[in-house]
Design a protein around this motif. Structure first.
Motif, mmCIF file in Angstrom:
data_model
loop_
_atom_site.group_PDB
_atom_site.id
_atom_site.type_symbol
_atom_site.label_atom_id
_atom_site.label_comp_id
_atom_site.label_asym_id
_atom_site.label_seq_id
_atom_site.Cartn_x
_atom_site.Cartn_y
_atom_site.Cartn_z
ATOM 1 N N LEU A 189 -26.946 84.384 66.746
ATOM 2 C CA LEU A 189 -25.711 84.121 66.653
ATOM 3 C C LEU A 189 -25.525 84.528 68.753
ATOM 4 O O LEU A 189 -25.777 85.477 69.236
ATOM 5 C CB LEU A 189 -26.217 85.328 66.192
ATOM 6 C CG LEU A 189 -26.610 85.102 64.543
ATOM 7 C CD1 LEU A 189 -26.220 86.811 63.407
ATOM 8 C CD2 LEU A 189 -24.741 84.468 64.203
ATOM 9 N N ALA A 190 -24.241 83.711 69.035
ATOM 10 C CA ALA A 190 -23.672 84.538 69.839
ATOM 11 C C ALA A 190 -23.246 85.877 69.518
ATOM 12 O O ALA A 190 -23.123 86.576 71.225
ATOM 13 C CB ALA A 190 -22.419 84.208 70.132
ATOM 14 N N ASN A 191 -22.157 86.099 69.280
ATOM 15 C CA ASN A 191 -21.743 87.978 69.110
ATOM 16 C C ASN A 191 -20.941 87.767 67.617
ATOM 17 O O ASN A 191 -20.914 87.153 67.068
ATOM 18 C CB ASN A 191 -20.341 87.954 70.459
ATOM 19 C CG ASN A 191 -19.622 86.704 69.859
ATOM 20 O OD1 ASN A 191 -19.618 86.216 68.780
ATOM 21 N ND2 ASN A 191 -19.029 86.195 71.189
ATOM 22 N N LYS A 192 -19.820 89.634 68.010
ATOM 23 C CA LYS A 192 -20.425 89.996 66.640
ATOM 24 C C LYS A 192 -19.166 90.229 66.847
ATOM 25 O O LYS A 192 -18.492 90.995 67.803
ATOM 26 C CB LYS A 192 -20.915 91.092 66.080
ATOM 27 C CG LYS A 192 -22.792 89.745 65.325
ATOM 28 C CD LYS A 192 -23.580 91.292 64.755
ATOM 29 C CE LYS A 192 -24.808 90.314 64.155
ATOM 30 N NZ LYS A 192 -25.669 90.942 63.527
ATOM 31 N N ASN A 193 -17.841 90.936 65.571
ATOM 32 C CA ASN A 193 -17.255 91.925 65.740
ATOM 33 C C ASN A 193 -17.386 93.153 65.205
ATOM 34 O O ASN A 193 -18.823 93.368 65.601
ATOM 35 C CB ASN A 193 -15.763 91.234 64.425
ATOM 36 C CG ASN A 193 -15.162 90.095 64.125
ATOM 37 O OD1 ASN A 193 -15.153 89.819 65.551
ATOM 38 N ND2 ASN A 193 -15.234 89.588 63.553
ATOM 39 N N SER A 194 -16.377 93.496 65.530
ATOM 40 C CA SER A 194 -16.937 95.894 65.678
ATOM 41 C C SER A 194 -17.265 95.921 64.765
ATOM 42 O O SER A 194 -18.049 97.089 64.658
ATOM 43 C CB SER A 194 -15.289 95.812 66.043
ATOM 44 O OG SER A 194 -14.901 95.685 65.215
ATOM 45 N N ASP A 195 -17.065 95.339 63.759
ATOM 46 C CA ASP A 195 -17.769 95.304 61.783
ATOM 47 C C ASP A 195 -19.307 94.906 61.668
ATOM 48 O O ASP A 195 -19.243 94.848 60.464
ATOM 49 C CB ASP A 195 -16.776 94.693 61.317
ATOM 50 C CG ASP A 195 -16.323 93.821 60.879
ATOM 51 O OD1 ASP A 195 -16.732 92.929 61.843
ATOM 52 O OD2 ASP A 195 -15.732 93.495 59.998
ATOM 53 N N SER A 196 -19.163 94.548 63.205
ATOM 54 C CA SER A 196 -21.140 92.993 63.244
ATOM 55 C C SER A 196 -20.967 92.277 62.331
ATOM 56 O O SER A 196 -21.762 92.081 61.936
ATOM 57 C CB SER A 196 -22.244 94.895 62.264
ATOM 58 O OG SER A 196 -22.362 95.740 63.399
ATOM 59 N N LYS A 197 -19.805 91.654 61.762
ATOM 60 C CA LYS A 197 -19.307 90.843 61.424
ATOM 61 C C LYS A 197 -19.709 89.622 61.985
ATOM 62 O O LYS A 197 -19.376 89.546 62.914
ATOM 63 C CB LYS A 197 -19.127 90.934 60.678
ATOM 64 C CG LYS A 197 -18.778 88.658 59.860
ATOM 65 C CD LYS A 197 -16.483 88.581 59.431
ATOM 66 C CE LYS A 197 -16.535 87.778 58.673
ATOM 67 N NZ LYS A 197 -15.261 87.365 57.829
#
Length: 221
Positions: free
Chosen positions: A143-151
């Motif tokens: 996983l490269a990155n996530k949204n602020s809501d951890s999605k």
């Protein structure tokens, strides 16, 4: 006096405008320098990454989980016999090239990884080459990155062609099976068929047949 005051006020406004203009020019020049520096750093980083990927002989893919757009590197496409402009940058491209029997369980494993029920992602899948044959691929991802809501929003990974390794493994297994057939008394015709098919699978395009010697005559086995 009023006229002089107005002239003085205009001069002050012009001076402020000139100072503001100079300040903006300085900021723009500084921004341009920073942009050039950042661009140069990105080019250098991309070049190093490309060289590293080329040296490792890996194909890169980058899946946007929100749009299903997927970047496939030139090496990824070339591994399957395609030129850079021949495949669309969508998840459907992968779905159309992966073996039908592997598609469902791989996507299920992707979902498990995204949900966190498994800690890493590594699978071996079969994929269709443009020339019509099948290759084996080792796929790894993170996983490269996530949204602020951890999605999670991006999944990045590599493909490595392991076809030769799988052929060697299959050859060794079939060789052991043939030795067992000989030891347990299988008919010669079945043993010959298995030997021929083993070599044909090992060497793409080969056609194999075996002969028997009977009373100084060669007969088809």
């Amino acid at each position: 006096d009023q006229l002089l005051e107005e002239i003085h006020q205009i001069r002050e406004e012009l001076a402020v405008q000139k100072q503001t203009k100079n300040s903006l020019k300085f900021d723009l020049d500084n921004l341009e320098l920073q942009t050039q520096k950042r661009t140069a750093e990105l080019y250098a980083s991309e070049e190093r990454f490309s060289l590293a990927m080329f040296g490792a002989n890996d194909g890169l893919w980058d899946w946007n989980l929100e749009t299903d757009e997927v970047y496939y590197s030139p090496r990824w496409k070339n591994m399957l016999g395609y030129q850079e402009n021949e495949l669309e940058s969508t998840l459907d491209t992968w779905k159309s090239l992966v073996h039908p029997d592997d598609k469902a369980w791989v996507l299920e494993k992707v979902q498990d990884y995204l949900e966190g029920s498994i800690k890493s992602f590594e699978v071996e899948v079969r994929m269709h080459h443009k020339d019509g044959h099948q290759i084996y691929v080792l796929a790894r991802a993170f996983l490269a990155n996530k949204n602020s809501d951890s999605k999670p929003i991006r999944l990045v990974g590599t493909h490595i062609d392991i076809t030769e390794r799988k052929k060697i493994e299959s050859f060794s297994i079939k060789n052991a099976e043939i030795l067992e057939m000989i030891a347990t008394g299988f008919p010669a015709s079945k043993i010959y068929d298995s030997i021929a098919l083993m070599y044909e699978e090992r060497h793409s395009g080969m056609r194999c047949s075996l002969l028997e010697l009977h009373d100084n005559k060669l007969m088809h086995g």
